[in-house]
Design a protein around this motif. Structure first.
Motif, PDB file in Angstrom:
ATOM      1  N   UNK A  18       0.833  -1.203   0.000  1.00 33.30           N
ATOM      2  CA  UNK A  18       0.000   0.000   0.000  1.00 33.30           C
ATOM      3  C   UNK A  18       0.870   1.256   0.000  1.00 33.30           C
ATOM      4  N   UNK A  19       1.939   1.243   0.775  1.00 33.17           N
ATOM      5  CA  UNK A  19       2.890   2.366   0.801  1.00 33.17           C
ATOM      6  C   UNK A  19       3.416   2.612  -0.607  1.00 33.17           C
ATOM      7  N   UNK A  20       3.851   1.537  -1.244  1.00 34.75           N
ATOM      8  CA  UNK A  20       4.413   1.683  -2.585  1.00 34.75           C
ATOM      9  C   UNK A  20       3.369   2.190  -3.565  1.00 34.75           C
ATOM     10  N   UNK A  21       2.150   1.712  -3.446  1.00 30.12           N
ATOM     11  CA  UNK A  21       1.084   2.159  -4.348  1.00 30.12           C
ATOM     12  C   UNK A  21       0.790   3.642  -4.158  1.00 30.12           C
ATOM     13  N   UNK A  22       0.748   4.109  -2.911  1.00 30.95           N
ATOM     14  CA  UNK A  22       0.534   5.531  -2.649  1.00 30.95           C
ATOM     15  C   UNK A  22       1.680   6.364  -3.199  1.00 30.95           C
ATOM     16  N   UNK A  23       2.894   5.886  -3.030  1.00 27.58           N
ATOM     17  CA  UNK A  23       4.055   6.616  -3.542  1.00 27.58           C
ATOM     18  C   UNK A  23       3.997   6.745  -5.054  1.00 27.58           C
ATOM     19  N   UNK A  24       3.659   5.671  -5.730  1.00 32.93           N
ATOM     20  CA  UNK A  24       3.669   5.679  -7.192  1.00 32.93           C
ATOM     21  C   UNK A  24       2.453   6.368  -7.789  1.00 32.93           C
ATOM     22  N   UNK A  25       1.479   6.720  -6.940  1.00 36.79           N
ATOM     23  CA  UNK A  25       0.279   7.394  -7.439  1.00 36.79           C
ATOM     24  C   UNK A  25       0.452   8.899  -7.571  1.00 36.79           C
ATOM     25  N   UNK A  26       1.568   9.436  -7.046  1.00 37.19           N
ATOM     26  CA  UNK A  26       1.770  10.884  -7.063  1.00 37.19           C
ATOM     27  C   UNK A  26       3.238  11.173  -7.350  1.00 37.19           C
ATOM     28  N   UNK A  27       3.514  11.911  -8.424  1.00 40.38           N
ATOM     29  CA  UNK A  27       4.903  12.208  -8.798  1.00 40.38           C
ATOM     30  C   UNK A  27       5.643  12.998  -7.727  1.00 40.38           C
ATOM     31  N   UNK A  28       4.901  13.685  -6.850  1.00 41.70           N
ATOM     32  CA  UNK A  28       5.558  14.438  -5.773  1.00 41.70           C
ATOM     33  C   UNK A  28       6.312  13.515  -4.823  1.00 41.70           C
ATOM     34  N   UNK A  29       5.909  12.231  -4.777  1.00 42.50           N
ATOM     35  CA  UNK A  29       6.542  11.271  -3.877  1.00 42.50           C
ATOM     36  C   UNK A  29       7.558  10.389  -4.596  1.00 42.50           C
ATOM     37  N   UNK A  30       7.837  10.696  -5.871  1.00 41.75           N
ATOM     38  CA  UNK A  30       8.745   9.841  -6.650  1.00 41.75           C
ATOM     39  C   UNK A  30      10.192  10.161  -6.313  1.00 41.75           C
ATOM     40  N   UNK A  31      10.574   9.768  -5.122  1.00 49.91           N
ATOM     41  CA  UNK A  31      11.955   9.922  -4.668  1.00 49.91           C
ATOM     42  C   UNK A  31      12.294   8.706  -3.807  1.00 49.91           C
ATOM     43  N   UNK A  32      13.440   8.083  -4.017  1.00 49.19           N
ATOM     44  CA  UNK A  32      13.759   6.851  -3.281  1.00 49.19           C
ATOM     45  C   UNK A  32      13.848   7.025  -1.772  1.00 49.19           C
TER      46      UNK A  32
END
Length: 360
Positions: A18-32
């Motif tokens: 779920x964490x990964x899905x939320x991260x990948x749903x918004x480009x603002x969170x696209x940071x490792x």
């Protein structure tokens, strides 16, 4: 809002997915640095790491990774090392940040690379640019951008690479190296750089060395450590270690052998890294906040990050303000003023040389 606190090792597969899905749903969170794998790895080495799992009814709508320190002082995971910080949450989530702090047992949350737009911003913060290299159209268009905007730097770097090849041997570049040997060569260069410039040596802390080692060994589709090196023959000349998502590479630890300084090996390495990164599906290299000449020469644009704190009223927050805020403001003033910045940098380098002589 319901909040459950957990150590990273207590998170289950469903929560991590779920964490990964939320991260990948918004480009603002696209940071490792916002990826679950990063927090999980740091959690293996730091007992202070916690994750607030935020529910709206039965659904998980957010994750807030942080470190909890004495007096209820909260910091980002691996504070002082990361270039992207904050919550990962569902779009349009409405959350009271002060209630979140209370549920996490925090009096204060301080940050220096918080993603803009976070509920955690509060009212007390300053914003700073984080230079990036846009590779979304590929490496070729990036080099065209450099020719148009940093033509002298680009041409000079290519000329120095050719000269390095003529005078020292064949220049080659390796990307996504799995052998830990070159990693430790890079860390030794970085330690030398810290000492030479009067900075604190981060790799004097064993947990940071072990963190980098574990991240290099991480090879997932959505998260991985990435080591690349430039060689002359079999001799390493320059390198970089960072972490990546599917499409973003975070610049982290670049360094080079000072014996080759006249060839600008750091610029040679960054161009080679950008080419290989683009071929590997990377669309953005985030070089991180900080005024460095090479970043200005290579960047195509900037993101924005915030530095500040969110605090609940009380004695711990007051003590924290006295200990941290005046010093942070003074540092920000120095960094923002070119003359003061150059003077401070020169003083640190002088201190580094004196320290090296005394140690020798």
């Amino acid at each position: 809002m319901q909040v459950t606190l957990a150590h990273p090792r207590e998170l289950g597969d469903a929560e991590i997915s779920r964490w990964r899905a939320l991260q990948e749903s918004d480009t603002a969170f696209d940071n490792p640095f916002l990826s679950p794998e990063f927090t999980l790895t740091v959690g293996e080495l730091r007992d202070a790491v916690r994750v607030a799992v935020i529910h709206d009814g039965p659904e998980i709508v957010g994750f807030f990774p942080f470190e909890r320190h004495p007096l209820g002082i909260g910091k980002p995971v691996a504070a002082g090392l990361t270039d992207a910080q904050g919550m990962i949450y569902a779009k349009d989530l409405e959350i009271d940040p002060f209630k979140l702090l209370r549920k996490c047992g925090l009096s204060v949350y301080e940050f220096d690379h918080l993603v803009i737009g976070q509920p955690l911003l509060g009212a007390t913060y300053e914003t700073y640019p984080s230079p990036v290299i846009d590779l979304s159209d590929g490496y070729g268009p990036y080099t065209e951008f450099l020719r148009a905007n940093s033509g002298k730097t680009y041409k000079t770097t290519l000329a120095k690479e050719r000269k390095l090849g003529r005078e020292a041997g064949e220049v080659r570049h390796e990307f996504a190296i799995t052998d830990p040997g070159p990693l430790h060569t890079l860390l030794n260069w970085k330690t030398d750089q810290y000492r030479r410039t009067g900075r604190t040596d981060r790799f004097s802390h064993r947990w940071i060395v072990e963190l980098v080692e574990r991240l290099q060994a991480t090879r997932g589709e959505s998260f991985a450590g990435v080591l690349d090196m430039v060689y002359v023959g079999d001799r390493p000349v320059a390198g970089h270690f960072g972490v990546r998502t599917r499409t973003t590479l975070a610049g982290w630890f670049p360094a080079y052998d000072t014996a080759f300084a006249k060839y600008s090996p750091g610029l040679i390495q960054h161009l080679a890294m950008a080419e290989k990164a683009a071929a590997a599906g990377i669309e953005l290299i985030d070089m991180g906040r900080g005024a460095k000449e090479y970043k200005e020469k290579l960047k195509t644009g900037e993101l924005t990050v915030a530095e500040g704190r969110l605090a609940r009223p009380g004695l711990p927050a007051g003590v924290h303000w006295m200990m941290r805020v005046p010093a942070r403001r003074a540092r920000a003033t120095v960094l923002a003023h070119p003359v003061l910045h150059r003077t401070a940098d020169k003083a640190l380098k002088t201190y580094g040389r004196l320290r090296a002589r005394m140690a020798g």
